[in-house]
Enzyme design. Sequence first.
Site, mmCIF file in Angstrom:
data_model
loop_
_atom_site.group_PDB
_atom_site.id
_atom_site.type_symbol
_atom_site.label_atom_id
_atom_site.label_comp_id
_atom_site.label_asym_id
_atom_site.label_seq_id
_atom_site.Cartn_x
_atom_site.Cartn_y
_atom_site.Cartn_z
ATOM 1 N N HIS A 154 0.845 -1.201 0.000
ATOM 2 C CA HIS A 154 0.000 0.000 0.000
ATOM 3 C C HIS A 154 0.877 1.246 0.000
ATOM 4 C CE1 HIS A 154 -3.267 -2.731 1.290
ATOM 5 N NE2 HIS A 154 -4.076 -1.799 0.796
ATOM 6 N N LYS A 158 -0.480 4.795 4.640
ATOM 7 C CA LYS A 158 -1.369 3.851 5.339
ATOM 8 C C LYS A 158 -0.879 3.614 6.764
ATOM 9 C CE LYS A 158 -3.801 -0.529 4.839
ATOM 10 N NZ LYS A 158 -5.089 0.047 5.244
#
Length: 267
Positions: A154, A158
């Site tokens: 990600h 995040k």
Amino acid sequence: MKVGLFGANGRMGRVLVEALDLSDDAQLSVATVRDDSPWVGLNVGELAGIGKKDVDCTALSDLSGNDADVMIDFTLPSVIESNLMWCVKNKMPVVIGTTGLNDSQLAALDEAAKHIPIVFAANYSVGVNLMLSLVRQAASVLGETADIEITEAHHRFKQDAPSGTAMAIGEAIADELGRDLKTCAVYGREGKEPERDQGTIGFATIRAGDIVGEHTALFADIGERLEITHKASSRLTFAKGAVHAAKWLYGKEPGLYSMVDVLDLKL
Ligand code: NAD
């Protein structure tokens, strides 16, 4: 149908504004931001980069029970309990996409679902929810002999790891194999380690740049390996799924529902 947003100024919040703008039968009615946000009173369409719209950002404490038919929450775990309390008090159905909830926040979710209908999913994309079904099938055939590893990547912003989706993939595989993920998961490896225990499910996490979300479940034996991979290229896929869930949820009985229910997937 009137849909309201918690956290309208977040990365997902802004894409949800766009997804609601694209929807024919659900319309954004209220877009809340933190009380101290500089966006209070500013136009939500401009915030989302899609041009001026009819809705301006509202301070969270000014939200009223008549402002929406369903709320959508993609915020942070630290906010989830107060948002749930507000929804219960106002008998407001809610779609929750926030991930990384701890045991007490999950318990609050279960408690709230006794009073209001809630959809909760670690991932609102159709492809990932299909993947949850595919990994079960792979686990039922290969799970007792293959080494199982879950990798995810990600963007650098995040805040939870492994991702809620990676955990959901792990839960699905562990459940299929009759294992308890709490005791068989291995999170990352470093330095000298004993030989891999075949009963474990490994997790590895990458955080880099602007990666929207990638997940692979790897089933590896001697001589062959199967990889099931999902790659999201736009947050709009999660936002459209959440809007679809909001439309499905409206009018439902209190309870905790998943995307398996929303999409009527046969697992
Ligand atoms: P973000 O940090 O960009 O946005 C967080 C939002 O929460 C912001 O709008 C922020 O203003 C709001 N917020 C933070 N503190 C607050 C407070 N005290 N009171 C009120 N609002 C507050 O994060 P993001 O990338 O938009 O992700 C949000 C969540 O959604 C994360 O948990 C992420 O993992 C999850 N997510 C889920 C899916 C899915 O399909 N389920 C997909 C993408 C992201």
